[in-house]
Structures are given as C-alpha cells and as structure tokens.
Design a protein around this motif. Structure first.
Motif, short mmCIF file in Angstrom:
data_model
loop_
_atom_site.label_atom_id
_atom_site.label_comp_id
_atom_site.label_asym_id
_atom_site.label_seq_id
_atom_site.Cartn_x
_atom_site.Cartn_y
_atom_site.Cartn_z
N MET A 1 0.84 -1.17 0.00
CA MET A 1 0.00 0.00 0.00
C MET A 1 0.89 1.24 0.00
SD MET A 1 -2.89 0.93 2.72
CE MET A 1 -4.25 1.77 2.05
N MET A 2 0.66 2.13 -0.92
CA MET A 2 1.47 3.34 -1.05
C MET A 2 0.81 4.49 -0.30
SD MET A 2 2.78 3.20 -4.95
CE MET A 2 3.65 4.71 -4.72
N SER A 3 1.62 5.26 0.35
CA SER A 3 1.12 6.42 1.09
C SER A 3 1.12 7.65 0.18
CB SER A 3 2.01 6.67 2.31
OG SER A 3 1.61 7.83 2.96
N ILE A 4 0.12 8.46 0.33
CA ILE A 4 0.05 9.69 -0.48
C ILE A 4 0.78 10.85 0.19
CG2 ILE A 4 -2.08 9.02 -1.62
CD1 ILE A 4 -3.54 10.93 0.30
N PHE A 5 1.17 10.65 1.45
CA PHE A 5 1.85 11.70 2.19
C PHE A 5 3.35 11.51 2.06
CE2 PHE A 5 -2.22 11.22 4.46
CZ PHE A 5 -2.71 12.49 4.23
N HIS A 6 4.06 12.61 1.81
CA HIS A 6 5.51 12.58 1.71
C HIS A 6 6.09 12.94 3.07
CE1 HIS A 6 9.53 13.04 0.22
NE2 HIS A 6 9.57 14.30 0.63
N ARG A 7 6.92 12.07 3.62
CA ARG A 7 7.56 12.34 4.89
C ARG A 7 8.78 13.21 4.66
NH1 ARG A 7 8.39 6.86 7.99
NH2 ARG A 7 9.47 8.34 9.29
N PRO A 8 8.97 14.24 5.49
CA PRO A 8 10.14 15.11 5.30
C PRO A 8 11.43 14.37 5.64
CG PRO A 8 8.96 15.72 7.29
CD PRO A 8 8.14 14.68 6.59
N GLY A 9 12.49 14.78 4.99
CA GLY A 9 13.79 14.16 5.21
C GLY A 9 14.46 14.71 6.46
N ARG A 10 15.66 14.24 6.68
CA ARG A 10 16.43 14.63 7.86
C ARG A 10 16.74 16.12 7.85
NH1 ARG A 10 21.57 11.16 9.45
NH2 ARG A 10 19.94 9.83 10.27
N THR A 11 17.10 16.66 6.70
CA THR A 11 17.44 18.09 6.60
C THR A 11 16.22 18.96 6.88
OG1 THR A 11 19.12 17.57 4.96
CG2 THR A 11 18.41 19.85 5.10
N ALA A 12 15.09 18.61 6.31
CA ALA A 12 13.87 19.40 6.52
C ALA A 12 13.44 19.35 7.98
CB ALA A 12 12.76 18.90 5.61
N THR A 13 13.56 18.18 8.60
CA THR A 13 13.19 18.05 10.00
C THR A 13 14.11 18.88 10.88
OG1 THR A 13 12.39 15.81 9.56
CG2 THR A 13 12.79 16.39 11.85
N GLY A 14 15.40 18.86 10.60
CA GLY A 14 16.35 19.66 11.37
C GLY A 14 16.10 21.15 11.23
N LEU A 15 15.83 21.59 10.00
CA LEU A 15 15.56 23.01 9.78
C LEU A 15 14.26 23.44 10.45
CD1 LEU A 15 16.66 23.43 6.06
CD2 LEU A 15 17.81 24.26 8.11
N LEU A 16 13.26 22.59 10.41
CA LEU A 16 11.99 22.89 11.08
C LEU A 16 12.19 22.99 12.60
CD1 LEU A 16 8.92 23.30 10.87
CD2 LEU A 16 8.69 20.83 11.08
N THR A 17 12.99 22.10 13.14
CA THR A 17 13.27 22.14 14.58
C THR A 17 14.01 23.42 14.96
OG1 THR A 17 13.39 19.73 14.63
CG2 THR A 17 14.39 20.91 16.47
N LEU A 18 15.01 23.79 14.18
CA LEU A 18 15.74 25.03 14.45
C LEU A 18 14.85 26.26 14.32
CD1 LEU A 18 19.17 24.32 12.73
CD2 LEU A 18 18.66 24.38 15.17
N ALA A 19 13.95 26.24 13.35
CA ALA A 19 13.02 27.36 13.17
C ALA A 19 12.07 27.47 14.36
CB ALA A 19 12.23 27.20 11.87
N LEU A 20 11.59 26.35 14.87
CA LEU A 20 10.69 26.39 16.04
C LEU A 20 11.43 26.86 17.29
CD1 LEU A 20 8.57 23.16 15.48
CD2 LEU A 20 7.83 25.54 15.27
#
Length: 60
Positions: free
Chosen positions: A1-20
């Motif tokens: 079963m394929m998911s329609i949601f794209h999970r963010p990568g390590r870089t995007a997660t790190g940047l989001l954490t730093l932004a928060l």
C-alpha cells in the motif's frame, strides 16, 4: 500500500526544529522584562552569603 503523504527528510526536520526553537526564543525575548543590572545579583555570586529566596526548596 502506497502512502500519499511525503515524509520530510532529515534536513527538513532539522531546519523545522531550528526554526521552532528560534521562534520560541524570539517570543520569549519579546515578552520578558529586560534585566536591571543594578538590581541583579553578581553573575559569579557563589559563596556570597546571600540566602536564596523564592524557590520551592526555600519554603518551610
């Protein structure tokens, strides 16, 4: 079963954490009162003889 949601990568997660974290620091700086250097204790007040006050461990 394929998911329609794209999970963010390590870089995007790190940047989001730093932004928060940056957002929390900015909000805290905007809401806090500036330090009065004349009323504040010395930054190196170890062994100054001043008793702590206002903390939960000082209440009897």
């Amino acid at each position: 079963m394929m998911s329609i949601f794209h999970r963010p990568g390590r870089t995007a997660t790190g940047l989001l954490t730093l932004a928060l974290i940056a957002l929390l620091l900015i909000l805290d700086a905007r809401q806090s009162m500036p330090i009065n250097p004349h009323a504040a204790p010395s930054p190196v007040a170890l062994g100054s003889g001043q008793a702590p006050a206002g903390a939960h461990c000082t209440q009897r």
